[in-house]
Design an enzyme around this catalytic site. Structure first.
Site, mmCIF file in Angstrom:
data_model
loop_
_atom_site.group_PDB
_atom_site.id
_atom_site.type_symbol
_atom_site.label_atom_id
_atom_site.label_comp_id
_atom_site.label_asym_id
_atom_site.label_seq_id
_atom_site.Cartn_x
_atom_site.Cartn_y
_atom_site.Cartn_z
ATOM 1 N N GLU A 97 0.857 -1.181 0.000
ATOM 2 C CA GLU A 97 0.000 0.000 0.000
ATOM 3 C C GLU A 97 0.892 1.228 0.000
ATOM 4 O OE1 GLU A 97 -4.075 -0.915 2.454
ATOM 5 O OE2 GLU A 97 -2.282 -0.463 3.619
ATOM 6 N N LEU A 98 0.479 2.224 -0.732
ATOM 7 C CA LEU A 98 1.139 3.521 -0.669
ATOM 8 C C LEU A 98 0.024 4.555 -0.683
ATOM 9 C CD1 LEU A 98 4.349 4.495 -2.643
ATOM 10 C CD2 LEU A 98 2.628 6.178 -1.997
#
Length: 417
Positions: A291-292
């Site tokens: 995830e970013l």
């Protein structure tokens, strides 16, 4: 009898040579002690307690010799790479760190934040701090964020875990896995070490990162008004979340103000044009081991209300709700669809799936060395992948190319707003 002049010259020359050797030896010894410290001390001038930019470590002989290292951040964003990890996962953590650093972070020196529900060992701190290019911080997860809340019935939870174990559900009997899913869903972004950041990049132990990152993804997210991003999308195990969607629908009825008008419902539900209350969840979710995203999204009132509502329903313990579908449904419903980004130029893997950039330019310029290259190997083209729905939602073909320059929807049941 006095020495002859030639003999005197030879003695003086010999004395001067001896003196020169002694002086050089003293200078060498002094240099060793100055740079490396004495055999019984840490590296002089490289004490991590007083100098956070130091990467030398204590050894029995103090002869590593790296000296001070500049860890000052180069990247422009208030961002951190975050890893939830156990001490025994050190080797796998170092594998992930090495690839992220070599492919991206050595050029930006973003700080790393390591979180654990137990105190990190000195060994873990030493080896990970050496491996990262930026600062490293180590945080303990508060007990109230890692455990079963008071309103959960322990008997009911245990019976359901036993049933799921008999049914062969993955992690069906694990309390620790449930603690982790609940923490990632509702508490990681509240940790005190992350309070100073606006962005996070979630990295897990033993992942693959196969291409050079030629730009700052944090800056990309900010400049393009993105809040959440992913690399792989796939279906969740149905038996782990039997009541999650009904709970989400109930939340949406209570808080219609939090549902974004231009959302991604058609990504996670069939016949989305019928409306959220009249469709079923198709199990598609963004794989949350990568995830970013924006920490402000999770800190928003919309997400807080969403998590609190789900948490009160008890599904993290009575069932086995994962943070991946919880995050994904939130992003799909609470954010406008254009606030979610797919990193099509990233090469990435987490057991058992991986993917590589499809466009040749991305693969070549990123100097990718990716074992998942090609439609036969990349999960993008696996029949289980949800990426095709993502592309249809954004009017693109399976290679990410715009299908209709006029922006009309190729499939009414998929792209209906």
């Amino acid at each position: 009898m006095p020495e002859s002049p030639s003999r005197q010259r030879d003695l003086l020359k010999s004395f001067l040579e001896t003196l020169k050797t002694i002086v050089i030896g003293l200078i060498f010894v002094a240099g060793v002690y100055t740079l490396w410290g004495s055999p019984n001390s840490d590296i002089t001038g490289c004490d991590q307690k007083t100098n956070p930019h130091c990467w030398g470590i204590t050894t029995p002989h103090g002869l590593r010799g790296e000296g001070p290292r500049d860890r000052s951040q180069i990247g422009k964003e208030k961002a951190s790479i975050v890893m939830l990890v156990r001490n025994w996962e050190l080797a796998d953590a170092l594998k992930s760190i090495k690839q992220i650093e070599e492919r991206f972070n050595r050029h930006y020196r973003y700080p790393w934040t390591f979180l654990n529900d137990e105190e990190f060992t000195e060994e873990f701190r030493i080896y990970t701090s050496i491996a990262v290019s930026g600062e490293a911080e180590y945080g303990l997860v508060p007990k109230e964020h890692w455990g079963m809340p008071d309103w959960i019935s322990k008997d009911k939870s245990e019976k359901n875990r036993q049933r799921m174990e008999r049914d062969g559900v993955i992690y069906g009997d694990s309390k620790t896995y449930r603690h982790m899913c609940r923490f990632n869903s509702g508490f990681f972004w509240r940790h005190e070490l992350l309070e100073k950041y606006d962005w996070y990049w979630r990295v897990e132990p033993y992942v693959g990162f196969y291409c050079d990152q030629l730009y700052d993804p944090f800056t990309f997210m900010r400049e393009n008004n993105k809040s959440y991003s992913f690399v792989i999308a796939l279906p969740e195990y149905v038996e782990t979340i039997p009541t999650l969607w009904k709970t989400v629908q109930s939340f949406a009825r209570k808080h219609p103000e939090h549902i974004a008008p231009d959302n991604s419902l058609s990504l996670i539900a069939e016949n989305a044009h019928l409306g959220l209350q009249n469709v079923d969840y198709n199990m598609c979710h963004f794989w949350s081991n990568f995830e970013l995203g924006s920490l402000q999204f999770f800190r928003s009132q919309a997400y807080r209300d969403y998590f609190d509502y789900l948490d009160a329903a008890g599904g993290f313990y009575y069932e086995r709700w994962g943070d991946a579908p919880v995050h994904s449904i939130a992003a799909a419903l609470l954010l406008p669809k254009d606030h979610i980004h797919f990193w099509d130029d990233f090469g990435y893997s987490h057991v058992p799936w991986g993917r590589c950039p499809v466009r040749e330019d991305d693969y070549t310029h990123g100097r990718c060395q990716c074992e998942y290259n090609g439609k036969e190997k990349s999960f993008d083209f696996n029949e289980a992948s949800c990426l095709s729905r993502w592309y249809l939602l954004h009017n693109k073909d399976e290679d990410g190319n715009i299908m209709n320059p006029f922006g009309t929807c190729p499939a009414k049941d998929v792209c209906w707003p």
